[in-house]
Design an enzyme around this catalytic site. Structure first.
Site, short mmCIF file in Angstrom:
data_model
loop_
_atom_site.label_atom_id
_atom_site.label_comp_id
_atom_site.label_asym_id
_atom_site.label_seq_id
_atom_site.Cartn_x
_atom_site.Cartn_y
_atom_site.Cartn_z
N ASN A 11 74.44 73.93 41.13
CA ASN A 11 74.63 75.01 42.11
C ASN A 11 74.06 74.54 43.45
OD1 ASN A 11 74.62 77.34 43.62
ND2 ASN A 11 73.19 78.46 42.29
N LYS A 13 74.08 76.03 46.21
CA LYS A 13 73.59 77.14 47.04
C LYS A 13 74.10 76.96 48.47
CE LYS A 13 69.89 77.77 43.76
NZ LYS A 13 68.54 78.24 43.46
N HIS A 96 73.93 85.52 39.92
CA HIS A 96 72.76 84.69 40.20
C HIS A 96 71.64 85.56 40.76
CE1 HIS A 96 70.16 81.66 41.93
NE2 HIS A 96 70.74 80.81 41.10
N GLU A 98 69.68 85.16 43.10
CA GLU A 98 69.65 85.26 44.56
C GLU A 98 70.67 86.29 45.05
OE1 GLU A 98 69.93 81.05 45.27
OE2 GLU A 98 67.95 80.84 44.35
N GLU A 166 68.25 82.15 33.58
CA GLU A 166 67.46 81.61 34.69
C GLU A 166 66.33 82.59 35.01
OE1 GLU A 166 70.02 78.64 37.20
OE2 GLU A 166 70.07 80.62 38.11
N GLY A 172 63.34 77.19 41.74
CA GLY A 172 62.80 76.56 42.94
C GLY A 172 61.29 76.53 43.02
N SER A 210 64.18 75.05 37.94
CA SER A 210 63.34 73.86 38.07
C SER A 210 63.67 72.76 37.05
CB SER A 210 61.85 74.24 38.00
OG SER A 210 61.52 75.07 39.10
P1 13P Z 1 66.34 75.09 40.98
O1 13P Z 1 66.89 74.06 40.02
O2 13P Z 1 66.29 74.60 42.39
O3 13P Z 1 65.10 75.71 40.48
O4 13P Z 1 67.44 76.28 41.02
C1 13P Z 1 67.95 76.80 39.84
C2 13P Z 1 69.09 77.68 40.15
O5 13P Z 1 68.94 78.73 40.75
C3 13P Z 1 70.43 77.24 39.72
O6 13P Z 1 71.37 78.27 39.83
#
Ligand code: 13P
Length: 250
Positions: A11, A13, A96, A98, A166, A172, A210
């Protein structure tokens, strides 16, 4: 769509201008003409078409990071599922954290988006996960059960669905749940999906939060973990590819 293990999705983002996005896609394309597993990348909307073109002679799957619940209309700034498919996407990430937490998306909205995505023939990567406060309050299981119940439409089959667990507090942050926790949660998710969907035990389950080359092998060796959804480490072709290899992919 057949999804061989390991299923490793990246992803991106809100990252990537044209030059770097195409360079990243190109570097992966060189490695992924044929694959034993499933490798997918989810660039920002602006790059989907160009990236899909760049990887069209490979086994790499390209997807969007969200879609609107309607196919077209007066929705300034939004992108529909048929538009994603038209641009070359074969999949879409929905729910997601976010989007849930940054844009107030509810389970009901995600369910509507789910229907729209399936109607457009897109594979849905449905994300669920608890916040740190829910985790500390011992509400993780009830949160995941509610998210699954609320965002899966009635009457769907297992095909065209991937579920990504997740934990919000692992995204992150460099923190991950322990291997025992991931194994236990994925086992419960498998059982919940089997109860809810006929053939639901076959739905691929990804862990996200992560994931790095250093922890990918241990995570993907766990039972009921069919792959990973990677954020930051998917922006570097070498790390993303080594995560895929760590899961047994070639
Ligand atoms: P990270 O791997 O940067 O922690 O992000 C995970 C994520 O949100 C994948 O959709």
């Amino acid at each position: 769509m057949r999804l061989d293990r390991p299923v490793v999705f990246g992803n991106w983002k809100m990252n990537g201008l044209r030059a770097e996005g195409l360079a990243l896609a190109g570097a992966l394309a060189e490695r992924a003409v044929r694959l034993t597993g499933t490798l997918g990348i989810f660039p920002p909307f602006t790059l989907i078409h160009a990236v899909a073109q760049r990887v069209k002679d490979t086994a790499i799957l390209v997807g969007g990071q969200d879609c609107h619940e309607r196919a077209s209309g007066a929705f300034t700034g939004c992108v529909s599922a048929p538009m994603l498919a038209d641009a070359g996407a074969k999949a879409v990430i929905l729910g997601h954290s976010e989007r849930r937490h940054g844009f107030g998306e509810t389970d009901a909205l995600i369910r509507a988006k789910f229907r729209a995505a399936r109607a457009a023939g897109l594979l849905v990567v449905l994300c669920i996960g608890e916040t740190e406060a829910e985790y500390l309050a011992g509400e993780r299981r009830s949160r995941l059960v509610a998210q699954l119940a609320g965002s899966l439409p009635e009457g769907i089959g297992p095909e065209g669905l991937v579920v990504a667990y997740e934990p919000v507090w692992a995204i992150g942050t460099g923190r991950t749940p322990s291997s025992d926790e991931i194994r236990a949660i994925h086992g419960e998710l498998r059982a919940l999906l089997a109860k809810r969907i006929v053939g639901g035990e076959a739905v691929p389950l990804l862990y996200g939060g992560s994931v790095k080359p250093e922890n990918a092998a241990e995570i993907m060796a766990l039972s009921d973990v069919d792959g990973v959804l990677v954020g930051g480490a998917s922006l570097d072709a070498r790390s993303f590819w080594s995560i895929y290899r760590a899961g047994g992919g070639a």
